[in-house]
Design a protein around this motif. Structure first.
Motif, mmCIF file in Angstrom:
data_model
loop_
_atom_site.group_PDB
_atom_site.id
_atom_site.type_symbol
_atom_site.label_atom_id
_atom_site.label_comp_id
_atom_site.label_asym_id
_atom_site.label_seq_id
_atom_site.Cartn_x
_atom_site.Cartn_y
_atom_site.Cartn_z
ATOM 1 N N ILE A 147 29.840 52.849 75.894
ATOM 2 C CA ILE A 147 30.931 53.623 75.286
ATOM 3 C C ILE A 147 32.289 53.124 75.766
ATOM 4 N N ILE A 148 32.434 52.955 77.083
ATOM 5 C CA ILE A 148 33.771 52.622 77.607
ATOM 6 C C ILE A 148 34.143 51.177 77.324
ATOM 7 N N ILE A 149 33.142 50.267 77.190
ATOM 8 C CA ILE A 149 33.472 48.874 76.856
ATOM 9 C C ILE A 149 34.186 48.822 75.516
ATOM 10 N N LYS A 150 33.717 49.606 74.556
ATOM 11 C CA LYS A 150 34.358 49.646 73.244
ATOM 12 C C LYS A 150 35.671 50.419 73.300
ATOM 13 N N LEU A 151 35.656 51.558 73.985
ATOM 14 C CA LEU A 151 36.794 52.477 73.938
ATOM 15 C C LEU A 151 37.977 52.008 74.764
ATOM 16 N N LEU A 152 37.706 51.432 75.933
ATOM 17 C CA LEU A 152 38.787 51.120 76.878
ATOM 18 C C LEU A 152 39.044 49.617 76.975
ATOM 19 N N SER A 153 38.701 48.883 75.915
ATOM 20 C CA SER A 153 38.844 47.428 75.973
ATOM 21 C C SER A 153 40.288 46.967 75.935
ATOM 22 N N ARG A 154 41.184 47.770 75.375
ATOM 23 C CA ARG A 154 42.608 47.409 75.301
ATOM 24 C C ARG A 154 43.477 48.600 75.724
ATOM 25 N N PRO A 155 44.403 48.396 76.651
ATOM 26 C CA PRO A 155 44.528 47.218 77.519
ATOM 27 C C PRO A 155 43.394 47.183 78.534
ATOM 28 N N LYS A 156 43.101 45.992 79.089
ATOM 29 C CA LYS A 156 41.943 45.829 79.962
ATOM 30 C C LYS A 156 42.261 46.269 81.383
ATOM 31 N N ALA A 157 42.515 47.555 81.528
ATOM 32 C CA ALA A 157 42.814 48.073 82.859
ATOM 33 C C ALA A 157 41.547 48.553 83.556
ATOM 34 N N ILE A 158 40.519 48.890 82.770
ATOM 35 C CA ILE A 158 39.284 49.431 83.317
ATOM 36 C C ILE A 158 38.141 48.457 83.024
ATOM 37 N N SER A 159 37.383 48.161 84.067
ATOM 38 C CA SER A 159 36.237 47.271 83.940
ATOM 39 C C SER A 159 34.962 48.093 84.088
ATOM 40 N N PRO A 160 33.862 47.642 83.464
ATOM 41 C CA PRO A 160 32.581 48.318 83.719
ATOM 42 C C PRO A 160 32.215 48.347 85.197
ATOM 43 N N TYR A 161 32.792 47.437 85.987
ATOM 44 C CA TYR A 161 32.496 47.463 87.420
ATOM 45 C C TYR A 161 33.040 48.733 88.071
ATOM 46 N N HIS A 162 34.143 49.264 87.563
ATOM 47 C CA HIS A 162 34.643 50.533 88.087
ATOM 48 C C HIS A 162 33.599 51.634 87.903
ATOM 49 N N LEU A 163 32.966 51.643 86.743
ATOM 50 C CA LEU A 163 31.941 52.645 86.470
ATOM 51 C C LEU A 163 30.742 52.461 87.395
ATOM 52 N N ARG A 164 30.392 51.218 87.671
ATOM 53 C CA ARG A 164 29.282 50.959 88.603
ATOM 54 C C ARG A 164 29.603 51.523 89.985
ATOM 55 N N SER A 165 30.832 51.337 90.448
ATOM 56 C CA SER A 165 31.230 51.876 91.753
ATOM 57 C C SER A 165 31.166 53.398 91.753
ATOM 58 N N ILE A 166 31.619 54.003 90.655
ATOM 59 C CA ILE A 166 31.573 55.467 90.535
ATOM 60 C C ILE A 166 30.136 55.965 90.610
ATOM 61 N N MET A 167 29.215 55.251 89.975
ATOM 62 C CA MET A 167 27.804 55.641 90.025
ATOM 63 C C MET A 167 27.265 55.567 91.454
ATOM 64 N N LEU A 168 27.617 54.510 92.190
ATOM 65 C CA LEU A 168 27.137 54.383 93.564
ATOM 66 C C LEU A 168 27.691 55.496 94.449
ATOM 67 N N TRP A 169 28.967 55.846 94.251
ATOM 68 C CA TRP A 169 29.538 56.965 95.005
ATOM 69 C C TRP A 169 28.812 58.271 94.672
ATOM 70 N N ALA A 170 28.465 58.453 93.398
ATOM 71 C CA ALA A 170 27.736 59.665 93.002
ATOM 72 C C ALA A 170 26.370 59.719 93.678
ATOM 73 N N CYS A 171 25.728 58.567 93.830
ATOM 74 C CA CYS A 171 24.432 58.532 94.509
ATOM 75 C C CYS A 171 24.554 58.973 95.960
ATOM 76 N N ASP A 172 25.649 58.622 96.620
ATOM 77 C CA ASP A 172 25.880 59.076 97.997
ATOM 78 C C ASP A 172 26.201 60.569 98.053
ATOM 79 N N ARG A 173 26.875 61.075 97.027
ATOM 80 C CA ARG A 173 27.397 62.449 97.048
ATOM 81 C C ARG A 173 26.342 63.490 96.678
ATOM 82 N N LEU A 174 25.442 63.144 95.772
ATOM 83 C CA LEU A 174 24.525 64.125 95.188
ATOM 84 C C LEU A 174 23.141 64.038 95.812
#
Length: 507
Positions: A332-359
């Motif tokens: 979803i975000i690759i299509k939605l947030l592709s321009r401008p390229k301020a957000i990378s799918p790697y940011h989402l990967r980091s968020i997922m890893l933080w969620a794994c530590d938190r939950l």
């Protein structure tokens, strides 16, 4: 994120329609939902979580690749071609290590499998441009003889980045790579050579182009077709045609280290979701410097720390339902947030890893919680944007959104708000994109078979052609290890034998 359904008397069409947070076109709860508890609903969008779970499952079905024996053999043929090519690059000027260890990751750089900037990358689409994509990290230098924490020269760099002095290496290595260094002369008369990511990328692209030119002068039966070779910043993208398949390889020159960087030592002192599931030795077996620069850094000198090897190990500890939600959210975000390229799918990967530590682990392991996980990832990403704060998972003091402007942050946060208001509709759109990509792939395969495009299997009688046992073996590996990353060992003097490892298994 989600709330139990309300009874029929809890709202009316008028009250819901006047709510500033109601989703357009949503109907009030009907008779089927009361008077007892009905399906679980998402509070923000009023979407049924079981509907979202179904849509995420449908997306996963269409997003996953199905490999028959033919496709498995084509994958193996493309891999062998790439490794043979790199062996020839090594022989050009002996710069690359003779016995090298590559890290092959499923998914291209555009998919966020490594933390690299996407600004300079062109848009490639599965189905239109390629059928399968991989990222290959190729060590130009290795520093594997240290057991203590690795201290890098970060005096000139932003956090999470470093210059690399060749003082860490022997005289022979310095002489081989002098032409890919920037030079700093000190007052005391000494000279320091700093390994330059841009100059290394220049050399790497020129070497690959030269080798491919030579290879194509003497084509062999069953050899992959080189359909595209392009350089984007410090990344070389190669698209190979093998039979009716197109493989995208994003090849990245890196510096490989054993051990763990001193800047990330404090992270090891914390509790993590993978504790007790895999050993610390597996997680901290090594790291890379990848050719990426901070927004204030000098491109010709600055490298970025990458923990791709560790992430391969951590992925083993993430539940399939969370991974499905992550893949759907990423699409979803690759299509939605592709321009401008301020957000990378790697940011989402980091968020997922933080969620794994938190939950709690028992919450994250629920098979039917994919909807909760998807909505939570969207919420967390929106929170990061509003606050312009996304800590690197391995170096928490490093904010990966520090350079984001207020305008870009709010623009992307608003786009995510539209997703959060109607996640089901965005999932349906993503499913249609996946279906369309699959249709394109099937159509191209049909055209290829009808026009008798050369295929590895068409040369089954050839002297050097792998037999059906290899295809069956590779098919078994693929089906038994869906989505896993492969670590590859290669000797340029012998590329005929398999030299790859899936996680901790060798083949």
């Amino acid at each position: 994120m989600a709330a139990p359904a309300l009874s029929a008397r809890s709202g009316s069409a008028g009250s819901l329609g006047n709510s500033p947070t109601s989703a357009a076109g949503r109907l009030p709860l009907g008779p089927g939902l009361g008077p007892g508890l009905g399906p679980e609903l998402d509070f923000r969008s009023a979407a049924r979580t079981d509907d979202l779970n179904r849509l995420i499952g449908e997306f996963s079905k269409h997003d996953q690749r199905e490999y028959d024996d033919q496709r498995a053999l084509e994958i193996h043929t493309a891999k062998d071609f790439i490794f043979s090519m790199l062996g020839m690059v090594q022989k050009l000027d002996q710069k690359l290590p003779v016995a090298n260890e590559y890290l092959l990751l499923s998914g291209g750089v555009r998919e966020g499998v490594v933390d690299m900037d996407l600004d300079e990358l062109s848009v490639y689409a599965r189905g239109t441009d390629y059928d399968m994509d991989f990222t290959l990290l190729v060590p130009a230098l290795k520093l594997h003889d240290r057991n203590q924490p690795v201290t890098l020269d970060m005096r000139h760099s932003a956090l999470g980045h470093s210059w690399l002095s060749l003082r860490l290496f022997d005289e022979g290595t310095i002489n081989k790579w002098k032409d890919c260094c920037t030079v700093v002369d000190h007052i005391n008369g000494t000279t320091n050579y700093f390994f330059s990511p841009t100059l290394v990328a220049d050399w790497f692209y020129q070497s690959i182009s030269l080798v491919l030119l030579e290879v194509q002068k003497k084509p062999q039966r069953g050899m992959p077709r080189v359909e595209k070779v392009e350089r984007y910043g410090t990344i070389i993208s190669v698209i190979l045609g093998v039979g009716s398949s197109r493989m995208l390889y994003d090849i990245v020159p890196v510096v490989s280290f054993k051990g763990w960087p001193a800047v990330a030592q404090s992270w090891l002192m914390e509790n993590h979701f993978w504790d007790g599931k895999i050993t610390e030795e597996e997680v901290i077996s090594g790291f890379y410097l990848v050719p990426a620069c901070s927004y204030k850094g000098r491109k010709e000198n600055e490298w970025r720390l990458s923990f791709a090897r560790s992430e391969v190990q951590l992925k083993k500890c993430i539940s399939s339902s969370l991974m499905q939600a992550y893949q759907a959210c990423k699409a979803i975000i690759i299509k939605l947030l592709s321009r401008p390229k301020a957000i990378s799918p790697y940011h989402l990967r980091s968020i997922m890893l933080w969620a794994c530590d938190r939950l709690p682990a028992n919450y994250l392991s629920q098979d039917d919680f994919s909807a909760h996980f998807l909505l939570g990832l969207i919420d967390d990403l929106q929170h990061c944007l509003v606050n312009k704060m996304c800590p690197n998972y391995f170096i928490p003091q490093c904010n990966m959104l520090e350079q984001l402007s207020d305008e870009a942050a709010m623009l992307h946060a608003r786009k995510l708000s539209s997703v959060r208001s109607d996640p089901a509709e965005h999932l349906r759109t993503t499913i249609e994109h996946a279906k369309a990509a699959n249709r394109l792939t099937v159509e191209l395969q049909w055209r290829g078979s009808s026009t008798n495009l050369p295929s590895p299997q068409s040369d089954a009688g050839g002297e050097n052609q792998p037999d059906d046992r290899l295809a069956k073996k590779l098919q078994q590996l693929v089906t038994e290890n869906p989505g896993k990353s492969i670590s590859v060992f290669i000797n340029p003097d012998d590329v005929t034998r398999p030299h790859f490892r899936i996680d901790d298994k060798f083949f």
